[in-house]
Enzyme design. Structure first.
Site, short mmCIF file in Angstrom:
data_model
loop_
_atom_site.label_atom_id
_atom_site.label_comp_id
_atom_site.label_asym_id
_atom_site.label_seq_id
_atom_site.Cartn_x
_atom_site.Cartn_y
_atom_site.Cartn_z
N HIS A 110 0.84 -1.21 0.00
CA HIS A 110 0.00 0.00 0.00
C HIS A 110 0.88 1.26 0.00
CE1 HIS A 110 -3.21 -2.52 2.26
NE2 HIS A 110 -3.72 -2.24 1.10
N CYS A 163 -2.24 0.23 9.98
CA CYS A 163 -3.29 -0.69 9.51
C CYS A 163 -4.25 -1.12 10.61
CB CYS A 163 -2.67 -1.97 8.96
SG CYS A 163 -1.20 -1.72 8.02
#
Ligand code: CIR
Length: 256
Positions: free
Chosen positions: A160, A248
Site C-alpha cells: 500500500h 493498519c
C-alpha cells in the site's frame, strides 16, 4: 477527542493475505498481546479506543484501516481489492454509521484504506495491486464535494501507499522512496528516508506530535528521534509477518 477503532486479532491470522512477504509462522498469543499494547498506546495518546469484536473467520480483520476512509465530514466504506477481505466491511459500516454519513465504493472500483494518506485537505491515494483507478475516481467524486483534493500516487514494490510513506510531523513525511512516485508527493514536505537496512520502516501512526512506531526499526527510529520526533514504541513483530504495519490496525478520526 479522537476516536480509534480497532479490532482484536483473528485466530485465523495465519491464513492472512500476503503479497510481497513470504509466509512465516505467526504467534497468535503474542500477536494478541502486542495488539493490546498497541491499543494501550493509542489510549495513552488520548484516543478513545473502540475495540470491535473479533471476526474469527476473517484472517485479516485486525487491519481495520483498509475497510474505511473517515474524514471529518463523512466516511467512505471501501471495496477492498483483496476479495477475501470484502466481508470485513459490513460490521465496519454498522459501527461508522454512528459517527458519520456513509458513502460506498462500488462496481468495479477498489480501494483499501492503506492506500489513503490524508494530509490536511489533500488526499494522496496509492495506485496499487489493491486500489484501482475506478475506485480512486469514486473517492475523488465524494471527497472533492467535501472540499478535498485527491492526488493519485503510483506505488510499486510494496502493498500500500502507507507501507511506503506516512506523515510523522505537520510538514514531514517518513518513507521508502524506492516504492513511490516521489514526484506525485512533492509538495514542500520534509522527507525522512528510512534506513536502507529497514525498507519496511516507513509506516508510523501520528497522533498530535507523537508517533506510534514499531520497535523493529531501531535505525530509522534513531533518525526520527534525531529530528526531535517523540516516539511511542510498540512491538509489532507479529502483524508485520502478516504484511501489516501500525497504521493498519486502527481507524483514527475526530469525534463529531
Ligand atoms: C493484506 O494483505 O490485506 C493483509 N495481510 C495486510 C493488510 C495491511 N494493511 C494495511 O497496510 N493497511
Amino acid at each position: 477527542m479522537k476516536i480509534a477503532i480497532t479490532r482484536a486479532v483473528s485466530p485465523a491470522i495465519e491464513y492472512c493475505e500476503l503479497t510481497y512477504l513470504e509466509r512465516q509462522p505467526i504467534n497468535l498469543d503474542l500477536a494478541q498481546q502486542q495488539h493490546r499494547q498497541y491499543e494501550a498506546a493509542l489510549a495513552a495518546l488520548g484516543c478513545q479506543v473502540i475495540s470491535l469484536p473479533v471476526l474469527a473467520d476473517q484472517p485479516d480483520s485486525v487491519f481495520v484501516e483498509d475497510t474505511a476512509i473517515v474524514l471529518d465530514e463523512l466516511a467512505i466504506i471501501t471495496r477492498p481489492g483483496a476479495q477475501s477481505r470484502r466481508p470485513e466491511i459490513e460490521s465496519m459500516a454498522a459501527t461508522l454509521a454512528d459517527h458519520r454519513t456513509l458513502h460506498h465504493i462500488n462496481g468495479g472500483g477498489t480501494i483499501e484504506g492503506g492506500d489513503v494518506l490524508r494530509i490536511g485537505k489533500t488526499i494522496y491515494v496509492g495506485i496499487s495491486s489493491r486500489t484501482n483507478l475506478a475506485g480512486i475516481e469514486q473517492l475523488r467524486a465524494i471527497a472533492e464535494a467535501a472540499g478535498y483534493t485527491v492526488r493519485p500516487v503510483t506505488v510499486s514494490g510494496c502493498l500500500h501507499l502507507k507501507t511506503a510513506v506516512t506523515q510523522v510531523g505537520t510538514d514531514t513525511l517518513l518513507g521508502n522512496r524506492a516504492w513511490v512516485d516521489m514526484d506525485a508527493l512533492k509538495n514542500g514536505f520534509d522527507f525522512i528516508d528510512v534506513d536502507p537496512a529497514e525498507p519496511m520502516a516507513g509506516n508510523a501512526v501520528l497522533i498530535g506530535s507523537t508517533i506510534i512506531y514499531p520497535t523493529d526499526f531501531p535505525r530509522t527510529r534513531e533518525r526520527l528521534e534525531e529530528r526531535g520526533i517523540p516516539v511511542s514504541a510498540v512491538d509489532a513483530s507479529e502483524i508485520g509477518k502478516a504484511e501489516g504495519g501500525v497504521t493498519c490496525c486502527s481507524l483514527i478520526f475526530n469525534q463529531s
